[in-house]
Write a protein that holds these residues in place. Structure first.
Motif, mmCIF file in Angstrom:
data_model
loop_
_atom_site.group_PDB
_atom_site.id
_atom_site.type_symbol
_atom_site.label_atom_id
_atom_site.label_comp_id
_atom_site.label_asym_id
_atom_site.label_seq_id
_atom_site.Cartn_x
_atom_site.Cartn_y
_atom_site.Cartn_z
ATOM 1 N N LEU A 151 0.829 -1.209 0.000
ATOM 2 C CA LEU A 151 0.000 0.000 0.000
ATOM 3 C C LEU A 151 0.864 1.259 0.000
ATOM 4 O O LEU A 151 0.571 2.232 -0.707
ATOM 5 N N LEU A 152 1.945 1.255 0.780
ATOM 6 C CA LEU A 152 2.844 2.413 0.794
ATOM 7 C C LEU A 152 3.480 2.624 -0.579
ATOM 8 O O LEU A 152 3.609 3.755 -1.053
ATOM 9 N N GLY A 153 3.891 1.530 -1.223
ATOM 10 C CA GLY A 153 4.441 1.648 -2.565
ATOM 11 C C GLY A 153 3.424 2.187 -3.550
ATOM 12 O O GLY A 153 3.746 3.001 -4.416
ATOM 13 N N ALA A 154 2.162 1.731 -3.401
ATOM 14 C CA ALA A 154 1.106 2.220 -4.295
ATOM 15 C C ALA A 154 0.844 3.701 -4.087
ATOM 16 O O ALA A 154 0.675 4.454 -5.052
ATOM 17 N N VAL A 155 0.809 4.142 -2.820
ATOM 18 C CA VAL A 155 0.567 5.562 -2.531
ATOM 19 C C VAL A 155 1.675 6.424 -3.123
ATOM 20 O O VAL A 155 1.427 7.484 -3.722
ATOM 21 N N ARG A 156 2.906 5.978 -2.952
ATOM 22 C CA ARG A 156 4.023 6.711 -3.565
ATOM 23 C C ARG A 156 3.866 6.795 -5.079
ATOM 24 O O ARG A 156 4.048 7.847 -5.690
ATOM 25 N N GLY A 157 3.558 5.648 -5.686
ATOM 26 C CA GLY A 157 3.440 5.616 -7.139
ATOM 27 C C GLY A 157 2.300 6.465 -7.655
ATOM 28 O O GLY A 157 2.424 7.128 -8.691
ATOM 29 N N ILE A 158 1.159 6.476 -6.933
ATOM 30 C CA ILE A 158 0.008 7.280 -7.361
ATOM 31 C C ILE A 158 0.372 8.766 -7.363
ATOM 32 O O ILE A 158 0.112 9.485 -8.333
ATOM 33 N N GLY A 159 0.979 9.226 -6.270
ATOM 34 C CA GLY A 159 1.375 10.635 -6.212
ATOM 35 C C GLY A 159 2.347 10.998 -7.314
ATOM 36 O O GLY A 159 2.239 12.066 -7.936
ATOM 37 N N GLN A 160 3.271 10.108 -7.571
ATOM 38 C CA GLN A 160 4.289 10.348 -8.600
ATOM 39 C C GLN A 160 3.662 10.406 -9.985
ATOM 40 O O GLN A 160 3.927 11.336 -10.770
#
Length: 330
Positions: free
Chosen positions: A149-158
């Motif tokens: 989930l943390l990786g997904a949140v980072r990727g979404i913002g990016q």
């Protein structure tokens, strides 16, 4: 009736050839990356399976198919199983508007080397490329893992952030070509590729595209030393491979967009038009691989600062400057 059937047959043939080219290109791009990274790191890379290692992609595919497909306890089973296919599917569909050459003559009829020459081809391509955000978000959330989930949140913002400078970098190209049809944009570069007129737009496009597909130095969604393996950590077998298939298809797609928007598409001397298009498409994937072997990863705050403080304002300034120059030139 015969003409209609012939038209459908030609369309089906173009779809099959395009699908085969894209999938084969993605498979062998993995081999090219492993070979090139090996040379840059003073080693050989894969060289055991087949002559010169040319059958390595086939071995990798068989290995992924035979691996056990695990679903974590507590995961949303339906989304977990379906989401990995979104990324490659969207990337392959986006190729429908990419022209690979000038028209061919077949049975007395001109056959365009593009599946769909849309008047809004640019918007169609960019809209499908943004579907990757959903694959990232749903894949990380459905895994029922805090690291995913943390990786997904980072990727979404990016990805959402860098869609802005990516889209804005192409506005001057539309202004110069006077159309959003990719075929029309290539036709407008018959005399001079737009990279000569818009080097700043190309630089903005290249950096933003690098961030959009989360390649080094912008691979924060997969930061191994912080997040295990990022948003796809819980995936295994062929579903794990599908995420990477989508990434490599996107690399080829962005190479095709760079060729269409900045490098003149199929225009060029001596070689056949399709050969020029394929060669120009290969430029960006090779550059992306080279950068992976060269640069370290940025911090998340540096990544966002680069987007919002530098790239987005520079893209807007480039649009204004291009409009002013076009007005002055009449």
């Amino acid at each position: 009736m015969t003409l209609v059937l012939a038209g459908w047959a030609v369309l089906l043939a173009k779809m099959v050839v395009l699908l085969a080219l894209v999938l084969a290109g993605a498979a062998y791009l993995v081999l090219v990356e492993r070979k090139l990274l090996g040379r840059l790191q003073q080693r050989f890379g894969p060289n055991r399976v087949g002559p010169f290692g040319l059958l390595q992609p086939l071995a990798d595919g068989v290995k992924a198919l035979l691996k056990e497909d695990l679903v974590p306890q507590g995961a949303d089973r339906f989304l977990f199983l379906v989401v990995p296919g979104l990324l490659p599917l969207a990337a392959i569909l986006a190729f429908a508007v990419v022209p690979f050459g000038s028209d061919l003559t077949f049975m007395g009829q001109k056959v365009p080397l593009v599946l769909a020459d849309l008047d809004v081809g640019l918007l169609f391509a960019l809209s499908l490329s943004s579907v990757g955000v959903y694959a990232l978000a749903l894949g990380g959330w459905a895994s029922n893992s805090k690291y995913s989930l943390l990786g997904a949140v980072r990727g979404i913002g990016q990805m959402i952030s860098y869609e802005l400078p990516l889209g804005l970098s192409l506005v001057p190209i539309v202004m110069l070509a006077g159309t959003m049809s990719l075929t029309g944009i290539v036709a407008a570069q018959a005399d001079l590729p737009f990279i000569v007129l818009q080097p700043a737009a190309f630089a903005l496009f290249f950096i933003s595209a690098l961030a959009e597909i989360k390649r080094v130095p912008f691979d924060l969604a997969e930061a191994e030393n912080e997040l295990q393996a990022g948003f796809h950590m819980e995936y295994s077998g062929m579903r794990f491979a599908l995420f990477f298939l989508g990434e490599y298809v996107n690399m080829i797609f962005l190479g095709a967009l760079a060729a269409v928007f900045f490098l003149g598409g199929w225009h060029g001397p001596w070689l056949p038009p399709m050969a020029w298009m394929l060669l120009k498409t290969a430029v960006m994937p090779v550059l992306l691989i080279w950068i992976r072997a060269t640069l370290p990863r940025l911090r998340p705050d540096q990544l966002m600062r680069l987007c919002w403080v530098w790239l987005a304002p520079l893209a807007l300034l480039n649009i204004v400057a291009t409009g002013a120059i076009m007005l002055l030139r009449g």
